[in-house]
Write a protein that holds these residues in place. Structure first.
Motif, PDB file in Angstrom:
ATOM      1  N   VAL A 207      34.942  -3.996  23.562  1.00 35.71           N
ATOM      2  CA  VAL A 207      35.926  -3.626  24.569  1.00 35.71           C
ATOM      3  C   VAL A 207      35.816  -4.615  25.718  1.00 35.71           C
ATOM      4  CG1 VAL A 207      36.016  -1.183  23.963  1.00 35.71           C
ATOM      5  CG2 VAL A 207      34.384  -1.960  25.656  1.00 35.71           C
ATOM      6  N   SER A 208      36.898  -4.813  26.421  1.00 37.33           N
ATOM      7  CA  SER A 208      36.922  -5.750  27.541  1.00 37.33           C
ATOM      8  C   SER A 208      36.546  -5.041  28.836  1.00 37.33           C
ATOM      9  CB  SER A 208      38.311  -6.358  27.714  1.00 37.33           C
ATOM     10  OG  SER A 208      38.619  -7.174  26.619  1.00 37.33           O
ATOM     11  N   VAL A 209      35.687  -5.697  29.606  1.00 37.11           N
ATOM     12  CA  VAL A 209      35.305  -5.215  30.925  1.00 37.11           C
ATOM     13  C   VAL A 209      35.680  -6.326  31.907  1.00 37.11           C
ATOM     14  CG1 VAL A 209      33.416  -4.476  32.419  1.00 37.11           C
ATOM     15  CG2 VAL A 209      33.402  -3.861  29.977  1.00 37.11           C
ATOM     16  N   THR A 210      36.628  -6.026  32.793  1.00 38.68           N
ATOM     17  CA  THR A 210      37.035  -6.979  33.817  1.00 38.68           C
ATOM     18  C   THR A 210      36.203  -6.722  35.058  1.00 38.68           C
ATOM     19  OG1 THR A 210      39.282  -7.011  32.935  1.00 38.68           O
ATOM     20  CG2 THR A 210      38.981  -7.831  35.190  1.00 38.68           C
ATOM     21  N   VAL A 211      35.518  -7.765  35.525  1.00 38.19           N
ATOM     22  CA  VAL A 211      34.619  -7.635  36.671  1.00 38.19           C
ATOM     23  C   VAL A 211      35.161  -8.478  37.816  1.00 38.19           C
ATOM     24  CG1 VAL A 211      32.247  -7.850  37.495  1.00 38.19           C
ATOM     25  CG2 VAL A 211      32.691  -7.378  35.063  1.00 38.19           C
ATOM     26  N   ARG A 212      35.492  -7.819  38.914  1.00 38.26           N
ATOM     27  CA  ARG A 212      35.948  -8.520  40.113  1.00 38.26           C
ATOM     28  C   ARG A 212      34.730  -8.738  41.008  1.00 38.26           C
ATOM     29  NH1 ARG A 212      41.013  -4.479  41.072  1.00 38.26           N
ATOM     30  NH2 ARG A 212      42.248  -5.182  39.287  1.00 38.26           N
ATOM     31  N   HIS A 213      34.564  -9.977  41.484  1.00 42.68           N
ATOM     32  CA  HIS A 213      33.416 -10.324  42.315  1.00 42.68           C
ATOM     33  C   HIS A 213      33.814 -11.426  43.273  1.00 42.68           C
ATOM     34  CE1 HIS A 213      32.984 -13.726  39.510  1.00 42.68           C
ATOM     35  NE2 HIS A 213      33.201 -12.825  38.578  1.00 42.68           N
ATOM     36  N   ALA A 214      32.889 -11.825  44.143  1.00 39.88           N
ATOM     37  CA  ALA A 214      33.196 -12.824  45.176  1.00 39.88           C
ATOM     38  C   ALA A 214      33.696 -14.133  44.569  1.00 39.88           C
ATOM     39  CB  ALA A 214      31.965 -13.084  46.039  1.00 39.88           C
ATOM     40  N   GLY A 215      33.245 -14.471  43.383  1.00 38.75           N
ATOM     41  CA  GLY A 215      33.670 -15.707  42.730  1.00 38.75           C
ATOM     42  C   GLY A 215      34.990 -15.604  41.996  1.00 38.75           C
ATOM     43  N   GLY A 216      35.628 -14.447  42.036  1.00 38.35           N
ATOM     44  CA  GLY A 216      36.904 -14.264  41.350  1.00 38.35           C
ATOM     45  C   GLY A 216      36.857 -13.072  40.414  1.00 38.35           C
ATOM     46  N   GLU A 217      37.271 -13.314  39.188  1.00 35.88           N
ATOM     47  CA  GLU A 217      37.341 -12.252  38.197  1.00 35.88           C
ATOM     48  C   GLU A 217      36.820 -12.798  36.877  1.00 35.88           C
ATOM     49  OE1 GLU A 217      40.776  -9.383  38.332  1.00 35.88           O
ATOM     50  OE2 GLU A 217      41.194 -10.334  36.399  1.00 35.88           O
ATOM     51  N   THR A 218      35.971 -12.030  36.217  1.00 39.58           N
ATOM     52  CA  THR A 218      35.390 -12.429  34.941  1.00 39.58           C
ATOM     53  C   THR A 218      35.647 -11.322  33.932  1.00 39.58           C
ATOM     54  OG1 THR A 218      33.637 -13.639  36.086  1.00 39.58           O
ATOM     55  CG2 THR A 218      33.258 -13.104  33.775  1.00 39.58           C
ATOM     56  N   VAL A 219      36.081 -11.684  32.743  1.00 38.87           N
ATOM     57  CA  VAL A 219      36.271 -10.706  31.679  1.00 38.87           C
ATOM     58  C   VAL A 219      35.160 -10.915  30.660  1.00 38.87           C
ATOM     59  CG1 VAL A 219      37.801  -9.850  29.861  1.00 38.87           C
ATOM     60  CG2 VAL A 219      38.767 -10.675  32.028  1.00 38.87           C
ATOM     61  N   VAL A 220      34.414  -9.841  30.374  1.00 37.85           N
ATOM     62  CA  VAL A 220      33.338  -9.897  29.387  1.00 37.85           C
ATOM     63  C   VAL A 220      33.630  -8.896  28.283  1.00 37.85           C
ATOM     64  CG1 VAL A 220      31.644 -10.658  31.099  1.00 37.85           C
ATOM     65  CG2 VAL A 220      31.877  -8.232  30.613  1.00 37.85           C
ATOM     66  N   GLU A 221      33.043  -9.110  27.150  1.00 32.95           N
ATOM     67  CA  GLU A 221      33.200  -8.208  26.018  1.00 32.95           C
ATOM     68  C   GLU A 221      31.901  -7.435  25.829  1.00 32.95           C
ATOM     69  OE1 GLU A 221      36.119  -7.925  24.108  1.00 32.95           O
ATOM     70  OE2 GLU A 221      36.920  -9.155  25.723  1.00 32.95           O
ATOM     71  N   ALA A 222      32.019  -6.146  25.503  1.00 23.25           N
ATOM     72  CA  ALA A 222      30.838  -5.297  25.338  1.00 23.25           C
ATOM     73  C   ALA A 222      31.019  -4.360  24.155  1.00 23.25           C
ATOM     74  CB  ALA A 222      30.592  -4.487  26.594  1.00 23.25           C
TER      75      ALA A 222
END
Length: 119
Positions: free
Chosen positions: A15-30
């Motif tokens: 499943v995709s987990v979209t992570v918003r952080h100071a460096g922007g946005e990262t999508v990881v798979e878990a």
């Protein structure tokens, strides 16, 4: 279909987990069933502050230092998560099971236990 084929399918499901952080946005798979805290740490996206990165309960839901803002995803199940959600505090990433796609915000400027979200 045999049991070994089922095991392979379960291992490949993500499943995709979209992570918003100071460096922007990262999508990881878990893999479903993992805790959000573990998924974040494996991808170098720590939910901790500089201090609590070294001093925390290891994901047992006791110290309240791995708080994140869950924008989409499962509702709260752990007692701390229910209170946090009700009163606008970060939810504990160690108590959130990844079962579906979700959007998470890391609180880069949080105090040790996370501040209340302004209304």
């Amino acid at each position: 279909m045999d049991a070994s084929a089922d095991a392979v399918d379960a291992d490949t499901e993500r499943v995709s987990v979209t992570v918003r952080h100071a460096g922007g946005e990262t999508v990881v798979e878990a893999r479903p069933g993992r805790t959000l805290r573990d998924v974040l740490l494996e991808h170098g996206l720590s939910p901790y502050t500089r201090l609590t990165d070294r001093v925390n309960c290891g994901g047992r839901g006791l110290c309240a230092t791995c708080g994140v803002r869950l924008r989409t995803g499962p509702g709260p199940e752990h007692w701390h998560d229910r209170l946090a959600d009700r009163f606008g505090y970060p939810r504990l990433s160690c108590q959130i099971e990844v079962r579906e796609g979700m959007v998470v915000e890391l609180d880069e400027e949080k105090v040790v236990w996370g501040a209340r979200e302004s209304e």
